[in-house]
Design a protein around this motif. Sequence first.
Motif, mmCIF file in Angstrom:
data_model
loop_
_atom_site.group_PDB
_atom_site.id
_atom_site.type_symbol
_atom_site.label_atom_id
_atom_site.label_comp_id
_atom_site.label_asym_id
_atom_site.label_seq_id
_atom_site.Cartn_x
_atom_site.Cartn_y
_atom_site.Cartn_z
ATOM 1 N N ARG A 66 0.841 -1.183 0.000
ATOM 2 C CA ARG A 66 0.000 0.000 0.000
ATOM 3 C C ARG A 66 0.883 1.241 0.000
ATOM 4 N NH1 ARG A 66 -4.853 -1.805 4.057
ATOM 5 N NH2 ARG A 66 -5.870 -3.118 2.520
ATOM 6 N N THR A 67 0.421 2.224 -0.726
ATOM 7 C CA THR A 67 1.228 3.442 -0.787
ATOM 8 C C THR A 67 1.041 4.266 0.477
ATOM 9 O OG1 THR A 67 -0.588 4.503 -1.950
ATOM 10 C CG2 THR A 67 1.185 3.581 -3.286
ATOM 11 N N GLN A 68 -0.083 4.093 1.144
ATOM 12 C CA GLN A 68 -0.314 4.809 2.385
ATOM 13 C C GLN A 68 -0.976 3.847 3.358
ATOM 14 O OE1 GLN A 68 -2.659 7.907 0.621
ATOM 15 N NE2 GLN A 68 -0.984 9.373 0.737
ATOM 16 N N THR A 77 -9.630 4.828 9.190
ATOM 17 C CA THR A 77 -8.749 5.638 8.368
ATOM 18 C C THR A 77 -9.530 6.688 7.598
ATOM 19 O OG1 THR A 77 -7.158 5.588 6.582
ATOM 20 C CG2 THR A 77 -8.894 3.960 6.485
ATOM 21 N N ARG A 78 -8.882 7.781 7.350
ATOM 22 C CA ARG A 78 -9.456 8.830 6.521
ATOM 23 C C ARG A 78 -8.631 8.998 5.260
ATOM 24 N NH1 ARG A 78 -14.279 10.589 7.165
ATOM 25 N NH2 ARG A 78 -13.737 12.725 6.623
ATOM 26 N N THR A 79 -7.808 8.000 4.960
ATOM 27 C CA THR A 79 -6.884 8.100 3.842
ATOM 28 C C THR A 79 -7.256 7.105 2.743
ATOM 29 O OG1 THR A 79 -5.125 8.669 5.397
ATOM 30 C CG2 THR A 79 -4.454 7.991 3.191
ATOM 31 N N VAL A 80 -7.307 7.610 1.506
ATOM 32 C CA VAL A 80 -7.505 6.727 0.365
ATOM 33 C C VAL A 80 -6.324 5.760 0.293
ATOM 34 C CG1 VAL A 80 -7.542 6.643 -2.160
ATOM 35 C CG2 VAL A 80 -8.891 8.368 -0.942
ATOM 36 N N GLU A 81 -6.614 4.471 0.187
ATOM 37 C CA GLU A 81 -5.555 3.450 0.144
ATOM 38 C C GLU A 81 -5.525 2.818 -1.243
ATOM 39 O OE1 GLU A 81 -6.528 0.584 3.111
ATOM 40 O OE2 GLU A 81 -5.628 1.738 4.745
ATOM 41 N N ILE A 82 -4.336 2.697 -1.795
ATOM 42 C CA ILE A 82 -4.175 2.027 -3.087
ATOM 43 C C ILE A 82 -3.362 0.758 -2.870
ATOM 44 C CG2 ILE A 82 -3.295 2.214 -5.446
ATOM 45 C CD1 ILE A 82 -3.537 5.256 -5.186
ATOM 46 N N THR A 83 -3.961 -0.381 -3.199
ATOM 47 C CA THR A 83 -3.239 -1.652 -3.158
ATOM 48 C C THR A 83 -2.778 -1.933 -4.577
ATOM 49 O OG1 THR A 83 -4.662 -2.428 -1.366
ATOM 50 C CG2 THR A 83 -3.359 -4.085 -2.512
ATOM 51 N N GLN A 99 -7.858 12.592 -2.889
ATOM 52 C CA GLN A 99 -8.772 13.002 -1.825
ATOM 53 C C GLN A 99 -8.516 14.465 -1.503
ATOM 54 O OE1 GLN A 99 -6.802 10.273 1.273
ATOM 55 N NE2 GLN A 99 -7.849 11.784 2.541
ATOM 56 N N GLN A 129 -2.936 10.815 -7.230
ATOM 57 C CA GLN A 129 -2.184 9.569 -7.357
ATOM 58 C C GLN A 129 -2.611 8.844 -8.629
ATOM 59 O OE1 GLN A 129 -1.148 7.468 -3.549
ATOM 60 N NE2 GLN A 129 -3.080 8.366 -2.892
ATOM 61 N N VAL A 186 -6.194 -1.659 -6.721
ATOM 62 C CA VAL A 186 -7.464 -1.607 -6.002
ATOM 63 C C VAL A 186 -7.432 -0.383 -5.079
ATOM 64 C CG1 VAL A 186 -9.011 -2.777 -4.401
ATOM 65 C CG2 VAL A 186 -7.707 -4.113 -6.071
ATOM 66 N N VAL A 187 -8.416 0.481 -5.220
ATOM 67 C CA VAL A 187 -8.469 1.727 -4.456
ATOM 68 C C VAL A 187 -9.598 1.641 -3.443
ATOM 69 C CG1 VAL A 187 -8.698 4.243 -4.578
ATOM 70 C CG2 VAL A 187 -7.683 2.969 -6.502
ATOM 71 N N ARG A 188 -9.262 1.896 -2.195
ATOM 72 C CA ARG A 188 -10.298 1.887 -1.173
ATOM 73 C C ARG A 188 -10.547 3.330 -0.716
ATOM 74 N NH1 ARG A 188 -11.757 -2.306 2.493
ATOM 75 N NH2 ARG A 188 -9.779 -3.360 2.153
ATOM 76 N N ILE A 189 -11.774 3.788 -0.899
ATOM 77 C CA ILE A 189 -12.176 5.125 -0.468
ATOM 78 C C ILE A 189 -12.867 4.976 0.885
ATOM 79 C CG2 ILE A 189 -13.422 7.226 -1.088
ATOM 80 C CD1 ILE A 189 -11.481 6.357 -3.294
ATOM 81 N N PRO A 190 -12.304 5.512 1.953
ATOM 82 C CA PRO A 190 -12.944 5.342 3.271
ATOM 83 C C PRO A 190 -14.286 6.081 3.335
ATOM 84 C CG PRO A 190 -10.645 6.042 3.483
ATOM 85 C CD PRO A 190 -11.035 6.244 2.048
ATOM 86 N N VAL A 192 -15.031 10.241 2.974
ATOM 87 C CA VAL A 192 -13.854 10.994 2.526
ATOM 88 C C VAL A 192 -14.132 11.639 1.159
ATOM 89 C CG1 VAL A 192 -11.471 10.776 1.720
ATOM 90 C CG2 VAL A 192 -12.187 9.677 3.856
#
Lengths: 170, 170
Positions: A23-25, A32-38, B106, B112, B119-123, B126
């Motif tokens: 994950r980049t973050q 979490t309040r951060t968009v996560e990219i796998t 975000q 990004q 795969v992008v996870r949007i909390p 947000v």
Amino acid sequence: MKFLATTIMSFSLLTLALAQAGRTQVSSDNRTRTVEITRNGSQPSTRGPAENFTGSVRIDPLFSAQSPARAGGASVTFEPGARTAWHTHPPGQTLIVTAGSGYVQQWSGQIQEIRPGDVVRIPPGVKHWHGATATTAMTHIALQEQLNGRVVGWMAPVSDEQYQTPNVNQ
Amino acid sequence: MKFLATTIMSFSLLTLALAQAGRTQVSSDNRTRTVEITRNGSQPSTRGPAENFTGSVRIDPLFSAQSPARAGGASVTFEPGARTAWHTHPPGQTLIVTAGSGYVQQWSGQIQEIRPGDVVRIPPGVKHWHGATATTAMTHIALQEQLNGRVVGWMAPVSDEQYQTPNVNQ
């Protein structure tokens, strides 16, 4: 008891989150309040275990359920002749076929052929199997939601006799 | 009141089920026990409406939420330069990039780049947007769950100035 279960689940999710590479973050907690990219290529492929699958099956994880969302997903590739065992999903399952051609069948129903772009909805609790045809591989994205912590109930393998029935509905 | 809302929702789901074409087997009620296959090519593409999207965006429906499952999904294709408006999803959203390359950002974060298989996870809650790069199209599967009947909250468009920021994190 409910609090204990919630605490254990939260801890498990946190452990899972920390264990996941690529994950980049990375979040510091579950909320979490951060968009996560796998990133593609960052999650190891696994094999479909022999007790639940017949033949060669590769599972490429996509994402796991993260509260308050309940859905998780994986890409599953069946080599020719490979298939799941009979099973059910308590809240149902959705399959999006992405490559090849394969079969799906519910208990006492006909085998139906499925191809890329087809979307298969498995209703809650319906006994079924899915997999490749005898001569072609098949890949689908499988999406399922947790219901009371349960995702799948596994049953007996699909026998060669059941798989080789000529009763295919195309 | 709760009963009324449930009744209206059940009726709406039934209407939706009856209105959907292209299924090989159609259920007679919401509590179907039949595996349903929605064939590729049987659901018309729609355009992303101008109030919620900038540029040319095509939405190809995949599946709608059907109780007890809460998740629904669609494939969304952004032509070069096209993007969503700023928006939120109350229970969050998951994007699986399937073609091209695009962006996600975000509010107050860096843009990004995202590519097939990411795969992008949007909390939940947000504020964010996603779309194509200025020169390449991007397609993703978007999966989101309903929370109290809400799926998305739309906000202002992503301005050209916001979109053209050089602050891209690859």
